[in-house]
Design a protein around this motif. Structure first.
Motif, PDB file in Angstrom:
ATOM      1  N   ARG A 197       8.352  -6.554  -0.960  1.00 32.70           N
ATOM      2  CA  ARG A 197       7.071  -7.030  -1.476  1.00 32.70           C
ATOM      3  C   ARG A 197       6.870  -8.478  -1.042  1.00 32.70           C
TER       4      ARG A 197
ATOM      5  N   TYR B 287       2.035  -7.914  -3.010  1.00 33.85           N
ATOM      6  CA  TYR B 287       1.612  -6.870  -2.091  1.00 33.85           C
ATOM      7  C   TYR B 287       2.845  -6.109  -1.620  1.00 33.85           C
TER       8      TYR B 287
ATOM      9  N   PRO C  39       1.449  -7.501   4.968  1.00 26.33           N
ATOM     10  CA  PRO C  39       0.075  -7.124   4.588  1.00 26.33           C
ATOM     11  C   PRO C  39      -0.986  -8.026   5.218  1.00 26.33           C
TER      12      PRO C  39
ATOM     13  N   ASP D  19      -3.680  -8.618   3.733  1.00 21.47           N
ATOM     14  CA  ASP D  19      -4.475  -9.175   2.630  1.00 21.47           C
ATOM     15  C   ASP D  19      -4.018 -10.536   2.147  1.00 21.47           C
TER      16      ASP D  19
END
Length: 293
Positions: A41, A54, A86, A88
């Motif tokens: 993560r 994320y 990610p 994002d």
């Protein structure tokens, strides 16, 4: 340093989970966020005290549980996690910049401590032939570059002046339109976001015809190399996290030696090095071209 969308391999020590000796590959797209109970993560901590996490999709898990006899530089009990960072991740948030970013590894629900990383707009890595499946030692530094028809640029099939070649890479950063992390890139291909409206691309180019030259940032002035820009930089349709740079070579080459010839005591393995760079990172591809006549 990490960049949004980047494919990278984390080297993790002291996991208890035993994974079969062969790499455990993801077999579905979108990519899974856990393999063999192992996951990663990305945590971002904001100045106002809030946190966002994320999941990083996994491409494969490989474990080296024991080194071969007399192996040099080998480290036992290491797990290699190939993940996609990610898309994002935030560069600014509540109350402005000052975000800290970290990676956590989880094994069957038990978290590691967070490991701090630096988030950058891009972290260019030109893919080598070894990463494309070539088992030979020389493939470790041989960039994956193709002609426009998809055949590989090589000493036996050199690039020509004025030709457009394709360099494949990881870590070129955010695209427009955006693509969901862990999914295959659509058609038409999303292009890399350019934060500088005064240039046609975030990346600029340097062409060095010195035999066997390494990629170099020595000619960077600010953000620009000065020898041009890619004709296209973006994701490759049908692949996860794979980028390509379509680059038109100069219309005339200087007088340079052929690849696979010896000049003095130097054996020529490449006669053009293309460095691709931005204000954040650079890398390059050393290729063979047909010398100018």
């Amino acid at each position: 340093t990490i960049a949004p969308g980047q494919i990278l391999t984390l080297h993790v020590a002291d996991l208890k989970t035993l994974v079969p000796g062969l790499p455990l590959q993801a077999t579905t797209v979108p990519l899974p966020t856990s393999l063999a109970g192992i996951s990663a993560r990305i945590r971002q901590s904001f100045p106002d005290g809030s946190l966002t996490e994320y999941s990083a999709p996994l491409l494969r898990v490989f474990q080296l549980n024991a080194c071969p006899p007399a192996a040099i530089g080998c480290v036992s009990n290491i797990t290699y996690l190939t993940v996609q960072i990610p898309f994002d991740l935030a560069f600014s948030g509540p109350k402005g910049p000052g975000i800290s970013t970290a990676i956590l590894i989880s094994e069957n629900g038990t978290d590691s401590r967070p490991f701090g990383v630096v988030l950058a707009p891009d972290n260019i890595h030109v893919i080598t032939a070894s990463e494309s499946g070539c088992p030979l030692a020389e493939c470790l530094t041989q960039a994956t570059v193709t002609h426009s028809d998809g055949t590989v640029v090589s000493a036996a099939s050199p690039a020509m002046s004025g030709e457009t070649v394709v360099i494949y890479a990881f870590g070129l950063g955010a695209t427009s339109p955006s693509v969901a992390t862990g999914t295959a890139s659509p058609t038409p291909a999303p292009t890399v976001v350019n934060f500088n409206p005064t240039t046609p691309s975030r990346f600029s180019l340097q062409f060095d015809f010195t035999p066997n030259a390494a990629p170099s940032s020595s000619s960077i002035t600010g953000r620009v190399f000065g020898d041009g820009f890619p004709a296209f930089s973006g994701l490759t349709p049908g692949f996860v996290g794979l980028y390509q740079l379509n680059i038109q070579l100069p219309k005339a080459f200087p007088s340079i030696p052929l690849c696979r010839t010896t000049v003095g005591s130097v054996y020529v393995t490449s006669n053009l090095t293309i460095t691709v760079g931005s204000g954040s990172s650079f890398d390059g591809a050393a290729i063979c071209v047909q010398p100018g006549q």
